[in-house]
Write an enzyme that holds these catalytic residues in place. Sequence first.
Site, short mmCIF file in Angstrom:
data_model
loop_
_atom_site.label_atom_id
_atom_site.label_comp_id
_atom_site.label_asym_id
_atom_site.label_seq_id
_atom_site.Cartn_x
_atom_site.Cartn_y
_atom_site.Cartn_z
N LYS A 22 34.44 42.10 30.22
CA LYS A 22 33.97 41.16 31.23
C LYS A 22 33.06 41.85 32.23
CE LYS A 22 36.48 40.16 34.92
NZ LYS A 22 35.72 40.19 36.19
N ASN A 23 33.47 43.02 32.69
CA ASN A 23 32.70 43.70 33.73
C ASN A 23 31.37 44.26 33.23
OD1 ASN A 23 34.66 43.12 35.60
ND2 ASN A 23 35.65 45.12 35.50
N CYS A 116 38.04 37.35 43.96
CA CYS A 116 39.47 37.59 44.16
C CYS A 116 39.72 38.33 45.47
CB CYS A 116 40.05 38.36 42.98
SG CYS A 116 39.25 39.92 42.66
N ARG A 121 34.70 43.85 49.67
CA ARG A 121 33.67 44.46 48.83
C ARG A 121 32.31 43.96 49.31
NH1 ARG A 121 35.89 43.66 42.74
NH2 ARG A 121 36.61 41.67 43.52
N ASP A 124 26.43 44.95 51.50
CA ASP A 124 25.43 45.57 52.35
C ASP A 124 24.65 46.66 51.63
OD1 ASP A 124 27.91 46.99 52.38
OD2 ASP A 124 27.21 48.18 54.08
N ASP A 307 41.27 49.33 38.18
CA ASP A 307 41.63 48.14 37.40
C ASP A 307 42.82 48.37 36.47
OD1 ASP A 307 39.76 46.56 38.57
OD2 ASP A 307 38.40 46.45 36.87
N ARG A 399 40.48 34.69 33.84
CA ARG A 399 39.18 35.21 34.26
C ARG A 399 38.83 36.50 33.52
NH1 ARG A 399 39.31 37.12 39.40
NH2 ARG A 399 37.10 37.56 39.11
#
Length: 422
Positions: A22-23, A116, A121, A124, A307, A399
């Site tokens: 997914k990432n 989430c 996070r 910037d 993770d 997800r």
Amino acid sequence: MDQFLITGTGRISGEVTISGAKNAALPLLAAMILAETPTTLHNVPSLQDVTTLIKLISGMGIVISKEGNTVTCNTKTIDSFYAPYDLVKTMRASILVLGPLLARFGEAEVSLPGGCAIGSRPVDQHLQAFEAMGAEIIVENGYVKAKAPKGGKLIGCEYSFDMVTVGGTENVIMAAALAKGTTRLENCAREPEVVDLANMLVAMGAKIDGIGTANMTIEGVESLHGCEYSVVPDRIETGSYLAGALMTEGDVLTKHTRPELLLPVLKKFEAMGAVITTGEDWIRAQMKGRPLPVDIRTQPHPGFPTDMQAQLMAVCCLADGTSTIIENIFENRYMHVPELERMGANIKVDGHTAIVKGVEKFEAAPVMATDLRASMSLVMAAATAEGKSLIDRIYHIDRGYEDVENKLRGLGVKIERVSNKD
């Protein structure tokens, strides 16, 4: 709202095929916006976040579709550079369309992201890098409004990230690929998903040196073309299923994966007593007896991945001794602790540190998933407990884990998706 009803089986064993990450898939989908000709992406997992990003890209007038695990994209019909709040609010990765839109079309208006609740996070770092490339950035009414400098092209720059940021690195290398001149980036994220994106950009015609290192140099090109590419296997899904073997004296073989992506986790598994064997595209974990305690400190790649922290904590809960876990990435990533405690775990949290005293077994209990990775730790704990556990808010797991029920059933887990009428 759906729930999982899990009856503890006592042993997790069997084979499971790993999906695309997914990432990695999300930034690769965003990168398709950069291509002037059609792009085909394979091994794309069927997940809610993927569906959301495809819907967002489609809303820009781009022709994008998914059949099975393949996504095709043609950007010729794009007529909007706008990403609305109602889509972006559901996941942070939506901000990754900002760099490609700004680089290729010279403008973008993207809602500040949601996602989430595991911690702050901020974006910037993304915005500061774009400003260093000459972009005009205005943040108002919850939207980032960005314009390239006069002439419509970003300008190459030298930029050092204040902190290691995966999303920031991905957004900026996509933008730099079409910038005028050379961009030199320092303190880049080195995660396998960042490497996957850089490799796909190179397949599209980008010029990038230093892939997989903390310092990357991107020489901007006039245009990028489409390509055919395949998403890297999901290292976190791999580790999650392998963890089940350690918790249950099990034997799990993960297929269509890559061992080199998961070395920090595999080393911890071995330290806990697992026998780990690997091939080019498979990993097997075999376990006898209770896990041994370990100390874990989450760090950016190539350190231990945040993770996998919740899943390793679940293993540590059953270890024969006391483990120490230090979470260095996200400040709110211990929300699964009270839920594991409901199942009999012995965990004490002090700031970023969790002290886990192993118990012999989990106890079945109703629990609530608090974020994507925490949800998998609860599923594995429930699978090892005696009796029936009901896990609420499983939309989190949808997800990030494709076809999770069938994969777990293939490992011997008695799991059922039920609907809560309330």
